[in-house]
Design a protein around this motif. Structure first.
Motif, PDB file in Angstrom:
ATOM      1  N   ALA A 124       0.831  -1.201   0.000  1.00 27.76           N
ATOM      2  CA  ALA A 124       0.000   0.000   0.000  1.00 27.76           C
ATOM      3  C   ALA A 124       0.867   1.253   0.000  1.00 27.76           C
ATOM      4  O   ALA A 124       1.965   1.276   0.567  1.00 27.76           O
ATOM      5  N   LEU A 125       0.359   2.308  -0.638  1.00 28.10           N
ATOM      6  CA  LEU A 125       1.058   3.586  -0.644  1.00 28.10           C
ATOM      7  C   LEU A 125       1.041   4.174   0.758  1.00 28.10           C
ATOM      8  O   LEU A 125      -0.016   4.427   1.325  1.00 28.10           O
ATOM      9  N   PHE A 126       2.218   4.385   1.322  1.00 30.88           N
ATOM     10  CA  PHE A 126       2.356   4.896   2.682  1.00 30.88           C
ATOM     11  C   PHE A 126       2.307   6.423   2.698  1.00 30.88           C
ATOM     12  O   PHE A 126       1.657   7.035   3.536  1.00 30.88           O
ATOM     13  N   ALA A 127       3.022   7.041   1.760  1.00 30.99           N
ATOM     14  CA  ALA A 127       3.059   8.503   1.664  1.00 30.99           C
ATOM     15  C   ALA A 127       3.604   8.884   0.300  1.00 30.99           C
ATOM     16  O   ALA A 127       4.273   8.098  -0.369  1.00 30.99           O
ATOM     17  N   ARG A 128       3.322  10.119  -0.089  1.00 31.53           N
ATOM     18  CA  ARG A 128       3.826  10.652  -1.361  1.00 31.53           C
ATOM     19  C   ARG A 128       4.400  12.043  -1.119  1.00 31.53           C
ATOM     20  O   ARG A 128       3.809  12.847  -0.392  1.00 31.53           O
ATOM     21  N   PHE A 129       5.543  12.313  -1.760  1.00 31.07           N
ATOM     22  CA  PHE A 129       6.174  13.629  -1.655  1.00 31.07           C
ATOM     23  C   PHE A 129       6.367  14.175  -3.072  1.00 31.07           C
ATOM     24  O   PHE A 129       6.928  13.496  -3.938  1.00 31.07           O
ATOM     25  N   THR A 130       5.892  15.398  -3.300  1.00 31.30           N
ATOM     26  CA  THR A 130       5.925  15.989  -4.634  1.00 31.30           C
ATOM     27  C   THR A 130       6.898  17.162  -4.688  1.00 31.30           C
ATOM     28  O   THR A 130       7.207  17.799  -3.675  1.00 31.30           O
ATOM     29  N   VAL A 131       7.367  17.455  -5.894  1.00 35.22           N
ATOM     30  CA  VAL A 131       8.329  18.535  -6.112  1.00 35.22           C
ATOM     31  C   VAL A 131       7.637  19.884  -5.919  1.00 35.22           C
ATOM     32  O   VAL A 131       6.533  20.099  -6.434  1.00 35.22           O
ATOM     33  N   PRO A 132       8.279  20.804  -5.205  1.00 38.68           N
ATOM     34  CA  PRO A 132       7.665  22.119  -5.022  1.00 38.68           C
ATOM     35  C   PRO A 132       7.817  23.001  -6.258  1.00 38.68           C
ATOM     36  O   PRO A 132       8.762  22.857  -7.034  1.00 38.68           O
ATOM     37  N   GLY A 133       6.869  23.912  -6.464  1.00 38.14           N
ATOM     38  CA  GLY A 133       6.965  24.885  -7.535  1.00 38.14           C
ATOM     39  C   GLY A 133       6.620  24.318  -8.897  1.00 38.14           C
ATOM     40  O   GLY A 133       6.320  23.138  -9.059  1.00 38.14           O
ATOM     41  N   SER A 134       6.680  25.185  -9.901  1.00 41.00           N
ATOM     42  CA  SER A 134       6.296  24.800 -11.262  1.00 41.00           C
ATOM     43  C   SER A 134       7.477  24.737 -12.226  1.00 41.00           C
ATOM     44  O   SER A 134       7.295  24.375 -13.391  1.00 41.00           O
ATOM     45  N   ALA A 135       8.673  25.087 -11.781  1.00 39.27           N
ATOM     46  CA  ALA A 135       9.843  25.048 -12.658  1.00 39.27           C
ATOM     47  C   ALA A 135      10.154  23.606 -13.041  1.00 39.27           C
ATOM     48  O   ALA A 135       9.832  22.662 -12.302  1.00 39.27           O
ATOM     49  N   PRO A 136      10.782  23.392 -14.207  1.00 41.39           N
ATOM     50  CA  PRO A 136      11.131  22.018 -14.623  1.00 41.39           C
ATOM     51  C   PRO A 136      11.963  21.307 -13.571  1.00 41.39           C
ATOM     52  O   PRO A 136      12.814  21.917 -12.911  1.00 41.39           O
ATOM     53  N   SER A 137      11.698  20.023 -13.405  1.00 43.06           N
ATOM     54  CA  SER A 137      12.446  19.228 -12.433  1.00 43.06           C
ATOM     55  C   SER A 137      12.599  17.816 -12.972  1.00 43.06           C
ATOM     56  O   SER A 137      11.860  17.395 -13.860  1.00 43.06           O
ATOM     57  N   PHE A 138      13.583  17.117 -12.433  1.00 41.64           N
ATOM     58  CA  PHE A 138      13.793  15.714 -12.799  1.00 41.64           C
ATOM     59  C   PHE A 138      14.398  15.027 -11.582  1.00 41.64           C
ATOM     60  O   PHE A 138      15.616  14.981 -11.413  1.00 41.64           O
ATOM     61  N   VAL A 139      13.544  14.557 -10.688  1.00 35.12           N
ATOM     62  CA  VAL A 139      14.021  13.865  -9.487  1.00 35.12           C
ATOM     63  C   VAL A 139      14.673  12.562  -9.941  1.00 35.12           C
ATOM     64  O   VAL A 139      14.075  11.797 -10.693  1.00 35.12           O
ATOM     65  N   ASN A 140      15.897  12.313  -9.485  1.00 37.24           N
ATOM     66  CA  ASN A 140      16.660  11.252 -10.129  1.00 37.24           C
ATOM     67  C   ASN A 140      17.037  10.093  -9.218  1.00 37.24           C
ATOM     68  O   ASN A 140      16.789   8.940  -9.528  1.00 37.24           O
ATOM     69  N   ASP A 141      17.667  10.356  -8.080  1.00 34.20           N
ATOM     70  CA  ASP A 141      18.152   9.263  -7.245  1.00 34.20           C
ATOM     71  C   ASP A 141      18.010   9.652  -5.780  1.00 34.20           C
ATOM     72  O   ASP A 141      17.796  10.827  -5.457  1.00 34.20           O
ATOM     73  N   LEU A 142      18.154   8.676  -4.894  1.00 37.53           N
ATOM     74  CA  LEU A 142      18.043   8.960  -3.475  1.00 37.53           C
ATOM     75  C   LEU A 142      18.963   8.071  -2.664  1.00 37.53           C
ATOM     76  O   LEU A 142      19.403   7.010  -3.115  1.00 37.53           O
ATOM     77  N   ALA A 143      19.250   8.535  -1.455  1.00 39.13           N
ATOM     78  CA  ALA A 143      20.049   7.785  -0.490  1.00 39.13           C
ATOM     79  C   ALA A 143      19.412   7.951   0.875  1.00 39.13           C
ATOM     80  O   ALA A 143      18.736   8.947   1.151  1.00 39.13           O
ATOM     81  N   LEU A 144      19.623   6.970   1.747  1.00 37.38           N
ATOM     82  CA  LEU A 144      19.079   7.000   3.101  1.00 37.38           C
ATOM     83  C   LEU A 144      20.202   7.140   4.108  1.00 37.38           C
ATOM     84  O   LEU A 144      21.189   6.405   4.059  1.00 37.38           O
ATOM     85  N   GLY A 145      20.051   8.099   5.011  1.00 39.81           N
ATOM     86  CA  GLY A 145      21.036   8.304   6.064  1.00 39.81           C
ATOM     87  C   GLY A 145      20.848   7.323   7.206  1.00 39.81           C
ATOM     88  O   GLY A 145      19.837   6.614   7.285  1.00 39.81           O
TER      89      GLY A 145
END
Length: 326
Positions: A124-145
């Motif tokens: 099940a989808l736990f949560a969703r996080f979206t990019v702020p603003g309307s400027a072009p974006s390309f979310v690419n990779d992530l790491a966990l601390g």
């Protein structure tokens, strides 16, 4: 997100000729031959995989489809992955960066929108996080601390987003906006950063993110937010995509040149020395890597064969490879 932005993000140079090389013995840590073999296959339908994540408890591997948004799971020791989240799940049409956290949640980046977080047990989808603003974006990779904080790169904005455990708790069952916590514009080269792969040091003191087009590596203090360029000795990280960090050693996948490289970091992460570089067309445009039990799992995207990096016919089935000796 237009197709041209997708193409620009991945296509940074032509694919090189096949060759396998190691640095001279004075700089290379080992002289054993690099070996490539198939770890597991992916289901049909031309998935063009991009990201990979390992469950720290089960050892299962999760792989995302860049062209459909599907996510596949290969159980530990299995030779074939199965569909875990079908294409189009929750409206997602692309899946690139993936990670599994210690709370049993799967993070799936949608480059056009942000990141979805799933409960592995229920899917099940736990949560969703979206990019702020309307400027072009390309979310690419992530790491966990080490504290569970997630850090995400954006290939068209010179920022790194942050999602803390508290942010995740507040967004549970709904959605929230990504926090552009770190601004790297002061260290961006004239042609832009095009941030891609990212890792966190084991103590959570700093982030390392690769600038794909210029080949730079950037260090960001997690507390101060200060950003600087890491001194690279012996080479660069052009076409740098997925990164992996363990025990002071950094591995990188260089997508368009079919290359893997290994670097030794200084204690404070301000410099790195190239120890080994391996290039072979059998890597099939490697986009992401994960290290387990002294071996690398390498995603073979085949983006240059009918995917976002060029025309052609891919080899099927698509596969994830084992790479030993680097």
């Amino acid at each position: 997100m237009s197709r041209s932005i997708h193409r620009r993000t991945f296509l940074t140079s032509s694919v090189g000729l096949a060759l396998a090389t190691a640095l001279p013995a004075t700089t290379a840590r080992a002289t054993t031959a690099v070996r490539i073999s198939t770890a597991f296959t992916l289901p049909g339908g031309r998935p063009y995989p991009e990201g990979i994540a390992l469950d720290p408890y089960s050892g299962d591997a999760y792989v995302g489809s860049y062209t459909t948004g599907a996510v596949y799971r290969a159980a530990r020791g299995s030779s074939a992955a199965e569909v875990f989240l079908p294409s189009g799940t929750d409206g997602r049409t692309t899946a690139n960066g993936l990670k599994v956290d210690r709370g049993g949640r799967l993070w799936v980046i949608d480059s056009t929108a942000g990141v979805d977080v799933y409960d592995l047990r229920t899917r099940a989808l736990f949560a969703r996080f979206t990019v702020p603003g309307s400027a072009p974006s390309f979310v690419n990779d992530l790491a966990l601390g080490p504290d569970g904080t997630a850090y995400l790169t954006d290939s068209t904005r010179p920022v790194v987003y942050r999602v803390t455990p508290a942010d995740l708790d507040r967004a549970r069952g709904g959605s929230a906006t990504l926090d552009a916590a770190y601004d790297l514009s002061a260290v961006a080269p004239p042609d832009g950063l095009f941030l891609n792969g990212i890792v966190v040091d084991p103590w959570g003191r700093y982030l390392l993110a690769v600038g794909m087009t210029g080949g730079g590596l950037y260090r960001v203090g997690t507390v101060t937010g200060s950003a600087s360029r890491v001194t690279l000795n012996g080479g660069d990280l052009k076409n740098g995509d997925g990164l992996e960090l363990a025990h002071g050693t950094l591995w990188a996948a260089h997508n368009a040149t079919n290359t893997l490289s290994r670097w030794r970091l200084s204690a404070d992460g301000t410099s790195a020395r190239l120890q080994q570089r391996f290039t072979d067309t059998a890597l099939q445009i490697p986009t992401t890597i994960a290290r387990t039990h002294g071996r690398l799992l390498v995603v073979r995207s085949q983006f240059d064969k009918g995917g976002p990096m060029g025309q052609g016919v891919p080899e099927e089935p698509f596969t994830v490879a084992w790479v030993d000796g680097i």
